[in-house]
Scaffold this motif. Sequence first.
Motif, PDB file in Angstrom:
ATOM      1  N   LEU A 104      -7.292  -6.345   2.020  1.00  0.00           N
ATOM      2  CA  LEU A 104      -6.465  -7.305   1.284  1.00  0.00           C
ATOM      3  C   LEU A 104      -5.318  -6.599   0.560  1.00  0.00           C
ATOM      4  O   LEU A 104      -4.253  -7.200   0.341  1.00  0.00           O
ATOM      5  N   LYS A 105      -5.538  -5.344   0.207  1.00  0.00           N
ATOM      6  CA  LYS A 105      -4.498  -4.567  -0.465  1.00  0.00           C
ATOM      7  C   LYS A 105      -3.255  -4.478   0.406  1.00  0.00           C
ATOM      8  O   LYS A 105      -2.123  -4.559  -0.095  1.00  0.00           O
ATOM      9  N   TYR A 106      -3.445  -4.337   1.711  1.00  0.00           N
ATOM     10  CA  TYR A 106      -2.322  -4.209   2.634  1.00  0.00           C
ATOM     11  C   TYR A 106      -1.768  -5.565   3.048  1.00  0.00           C
ATOM     12  O   TYR A 106      -0.582  -5.692   3.338  1.00  0.00           O
ATOM     13  N   LEU A 107      -2.634  -6.575   3.076  1.00  0.00           N
ATOM     14  CA  LEU A 107      -2.199  -7.902   3.494  1.00  0.00           C
ATOM     15  C   LEU A 107      -1.423  -8.624   2.398  1.00  0.00           C
ATOM     16  O   LEU A 107      -0.545  -9.454   2.686  1.00  0.00           O
ATOM     17  N   LEU A 108      -1.745  -8.318   1.146  1.00  0.00           N
ATOM     18  CA  LEU A 108      -1.106  -8.995   0.021  1.00  0.00           C
ATOM     19  C   LEU A 108       0.092  -8.239  -0.538  1.00  0.00           C
ATOM     20  O   LEU A 108       0.867  -8.792  -1.307  1.00  0.00           O
ATOM     21  N   GLY A 166       5.497  -3.416   2.063  1.00  0.00           N
ATOM     22  CA  GLY A 166       6.095  -2.105   1.862  1.00  0.00           C
ATOM     23  C   GLY A 166       5.072  -0.992   1.990  1.00  0.00           C
ATOM     24  O   GLY A 166       3.948  -1.197   2.437  1.00  0.00           O
ATOM     25  N   LYS A 167       5.474   0.190   1.560  1.00  0.00           N
ATOM     26  CA  LYS A 167       4.632   1.369   1.694  1.00  0.00           C
ATOM     27  C   LYS A 167       3.600   1.416   0.568  1.00  0.00           C
ATOM     28  O   LYS A 167       3.911   1.792  -0.567  1.00  0.00           O
ATOM     29  N   THR A 168       2.392   1.045   0.893  1.00  0.00           N
ATOM     30  CA  THR A 168       1.307   1.084  -0.078  1.00  0.00           C
ATOM     31  C   THR A 168       0.121   1.817   0.522  1.00  0.00           C
ATOM     32  O   THR A 168      -0.059   1.821   1.749  1.00  0.00           O
ATOM     33  N   GLY A 169      -0.695   2.442  -0.301  1.00  0.00           N
ATOM     34  CA  GLY A 169      -1.866   3.154   0.202  1.00  0.00           C
ATOM     35  C   GLY A 169      -1.486   4.263   1.176  1.00  0.00           C
ATOM     36  O   GLY A 169      -0.548   5.024   0.936  1.00  0.00           O
ATOM     37  N   ILE A 170      -2.203   4.323   2.294  1.00  0.00           N
ATOM     38  CA  ILE A 170      -1.934   5.374   3.272  1.00  0.00           C
ATOM     39  C   ILE A 170      -0.585   5.193   3.964  1.00  0.00           C
ATOM     40  O   ILE A 170      -0.063   6.128   4.575  1.00  0.00           O
ATOM     41  N   LEU A 171      -0.016   3.991   3.875  1.00  0.00           N
ATOM     42  CA  LEU A 171       1.287   3.745   4.508  1.00  0.00           C
ATOM     43  C   LEU A 171       2.399   4.514   3.812  1.00  0.00           C
ATOM     44  O   LEU A 171       3.446   4.764   4.407  1.00  0.00           O
TER      45      LEU A 171
END
Length: 211
Positions: free
Chosen positions: A22-26, A29-34
């Motif tokens: 959900l962290k990536y779906l919500l 942009g560049k979040t987490g490992i991205l």
Amino acid sequence: MKKKFFQLLFAVFAVLIGLYPLKYLLNHGKTGILSGKPDWLLHSEVWQFSFYSHIVFGGVALLIGWIQFNAKLRHNKPRIHQFIGKIYVVSALMSSFSGFYIALFADQGLWASLGFCCLAIIWFCVTLIAYLTIRKKQILKHQHMMIYSYAACFAAVTLRIWLPVLSVIIGHYGTAYLMVAWLSWIPNLLVAHFIIIKGEALHEGEASRCR
């Protein structure tokens, strides 16, 4: 009491990390490992599809997989067990298949990619075997393969435990990540093997007492 505590802890970790996509779906942009990925990779439609397919289906597999080890559910409500099992198998196969592709672009180069590729192949194969064996009514082998399958799936949890711990101990994120590419799943499979061996020993002991 101790067994129930670990079962609860196991379920809590599975649910928490299962919801992690959900962290990536919500967030856009560049979040987490991205945040560490190059723009050319993030702009690849094939990579994007593979990445989101991997985390969404993997999250579903992690969220529901632990429920299948409930003996009461298997014995008292077999249709629910079968329904959840079908969703798990589809999710695991999709996540492992797409996971193999994104593993080719893992941070820290060849050895990290190789570690995650091995995980993807093992997860796919044991899940497929689990499905094929239950179709043939080979229940015991099916159960063993599902234990291995969820052990591989649970690498999503152990990765997030190992990585910060090793980063602090070693003092270098890159080295820690390289080690976690293997440590996130090899100990899991060893534990799964121990559980299977212990279960077989208990079954043989019960069978000998009934003779």
